[in-house]
Scaffold this motif. Sequence first.
Motif, short mmCIF file in Angstrom:
data_model
loop_
_atom_site.label_atom_id
_atom_site.label_comp_id
_atom_site.label_asym_id
_atom_site.label_seq_id
_atom_site.Cartn_x
_atom_site.Cartn_y
_atom_site.Cartn_z
N LEU A 202 1.63 8.36 10.75
CA LEU A 202 0.83 7.23 10.30
C LEU A 202 1.06 6.04 11.22
CD1 LEU A 202 -1.00 5.78 8.25
CD2 LEU A 202 1.06 5.39 6.84
N TYR B 274 0.85 -1.19 0.00
CA TYR B 274 0.00 0.00 0.00
C TYR B 274 0.89 1.25 0.00
CZ TYR B 274 -4.18 -2.76 1.00
OH TYR B 274 -5.21 -3.65 0.92
N THR C 190 -4.73 -1.90 6.46
CA THR C 190 -6.01 -1.23 6.27
C THR C 190 -6.58 -0.73 7.60
OG1 THR C 190 -7.31 -3.27 6.42
CG2 THR C 190 -6.50 -2.64 4.23
N TYR D 11 -2.63 7.29 2.36
CA TYR D 11 -3.29 7.48 3.66
C TYR D 11 -3.54 8.96 3.92
CZ TYR D 11 -1.93 2.64 4.76
OH TYR D 11 -1.78 1.28 4.75
N HIS E 152 -7.40 7.00 2.77
CA HIS E 152 -7.50 5.53 2.85
C HIS E 152 -6.33 4.92 2.08
CE1 HIS E 152 -8.93 5.14 -1.32
NE2 HIS E 152 -9.59 6.27 -1.08
N PRO E 153 -5.99 3.67 2.40
CA PRO E 153 -4.87 3.05 1.70
C PRO E 153 -5.24 2.64 0.27
CG PRO E 153 -5.83 1.50 3.27
CD PRO E 153 -6.55 2.80 3.44
N PHE F 89 -5.75 1.67 10.30
CA PHE F 89 -4.80 2.76 10.52
C PHE F 89 -5.43 3.97 11.17
CE2 PHE F 89 -6.93 4.13 6.78
CZ PHE F 89 -6.83 5.51 6.75
#
Length: 160
Positions: free
Chosen positions: A118, A41, A109, A46, A51-52, A111
């Motif tokens: 992150l 990813y 996914t 992010y 979103h990834p 996170f």
Amino acid sequence: MINHDLRVAATIFTILALMPALPAYAADNEAIRAQLALEGYSPVSYYEQGHPEKGSRDYQSTYQGNVYWFTGAAQKDAFEANPATYAPSFPRSCPYNLAQGRLETIDPTNFKIVDGQLLLFHRSTERDGRRQWEESISSSRITEKELLRRAKGNFLDLKF
């Protein structure tokens, strides 16, 4: 019939010629996979997409021994301009579990971005690191900054 026989012979010759290269290719591919962070990813997604998104090996960069994939040249360029901004604090370990003194792998996914960092959490049928992180904070048992401090301290201890 002769054309068919020639094609078969050429195919066999090509396969035999390439066979010595297969172990080297497999070893190179395995080495890349071992260093691949976030299961491919893009760390930039992010932040930019919220979103990834799966990256591509066509756009990759290495930072602190981890290989990162990106969705395109623009993401790769953004990352390379300032990798510390995008790279996860713990590329392979769940910060909640680190704060508890345990090593657990991440689910890329699962996170959260905390103070620009992150964080990627473990998720399994038994445990969800992000949910536990949130519950610890909401119950006022601990602050997010304290969890991060503990995770960073244990990361250094458990890393060696």
